[in-house]
Enzyme design. Structure first.
Site, PDB file in Angstrom:
ATOM      1  CG  ASP A 123      -2.027  -1.007   1.153  1.00 46.49           C
ATOM      2  OD1 ASP A 123      -2.452  -1.349   0.036  1.00 46.49           O
ATOM      3  OD2 ASP A 123      -2.483  -1.460   2.221  1.00 46.49           O
ATOM      4  CG  ASP A 141      -6.556  -1.588  -1.722  1.00 47.56           C
ATOM      5  OD1 ASP A 141      -6.716  -2.798  -1.923  1.00 47.56           O
ATOM      6  OD2 ASP A 141      -5.683  -1.130  -0.954  1.00 47.56           O
TER       7      ASP A 141
END
Length: 179
Positions: A123, A141
């Protein structure tokens, strides 16, 4: 008789590849250029910040000892196969649904790759206001969330609106075929 692929929802499969390339490419750049937890401010309210997510959304189940890696991998495969079948069975004219499915599949496969190769999801997108930070996320995401939102939006479109839209599209295609 089999339908040609271009007449099914698989016409939108190119979008899966686009999401995968953008997601995996951006994650590779982060892995090559950032140390874990390193953060670089880009503009107010937005940083690039390398984080590792062992769980699912918002690090759900991240501290459960490793079994969740395989569970989430299985879920990603099941969802991807299910949505691919739905794309195959749907008409290419059902644009909103097929785009949504392709976004979800691309995002699921991007995060699946991370889980299988690294054991965690990379991330790096960090939005914040003052000291409050949204949980760090990635392009996969974002694609999953946008795809899910499109599926929800599409569910609110009345059947009459859908029918009118597909009839209009059919008329346009028939007119272009005559030319």
């Amino acid at each position: 008789m089999k339908k040609p692929i271009c007449s099914t929802g698989l016409r939108w499969a190119w979008l899966i590849v686009v999401v995968l390339v953008l997601d995996l490419g951006s994650k590779q750049l982060i892995l090559q250029n950032f140390r874990l937890h390193e953060s670089i401010p880009l503009i107010p309210y937005f940083n690039l910040a390398y984080a590792q997510n062992l769980g699912a959304a918002f690090s759900f189940l991240a501290d459960k000892g490793g079994w969740q890696r395989w569970f989430f991998a299985l879920v990603a495969v099941a969802i991807s196969v299910t949505l691919l079948v739905m794309m195959c069975r749907s008409s290419a004219q059902q644009k909103l649904n097929n785009i949504a499915y392709a976004l979800v599949i691309g995002g699921a496969l991007g995060n699946l790759f991370d889980r299988l190769v690294h054991g965690f999801v990379v991330d790096f997108i960090d939005f914040y206001v003052g000291n409050w930070h949204w949980p760090t996320f990635n392009i996969a995401d974002s694609a999953i969330c946008i795809g899910a939102a499109l599926i929800i939006i599409e569910s609110f479109i009345s059947p009459n609106d859908k029918k009118a839209g597909s009839e209009e599209q059919s008329s346009k295609e028939q007119a272009s075929n005559k030319q």
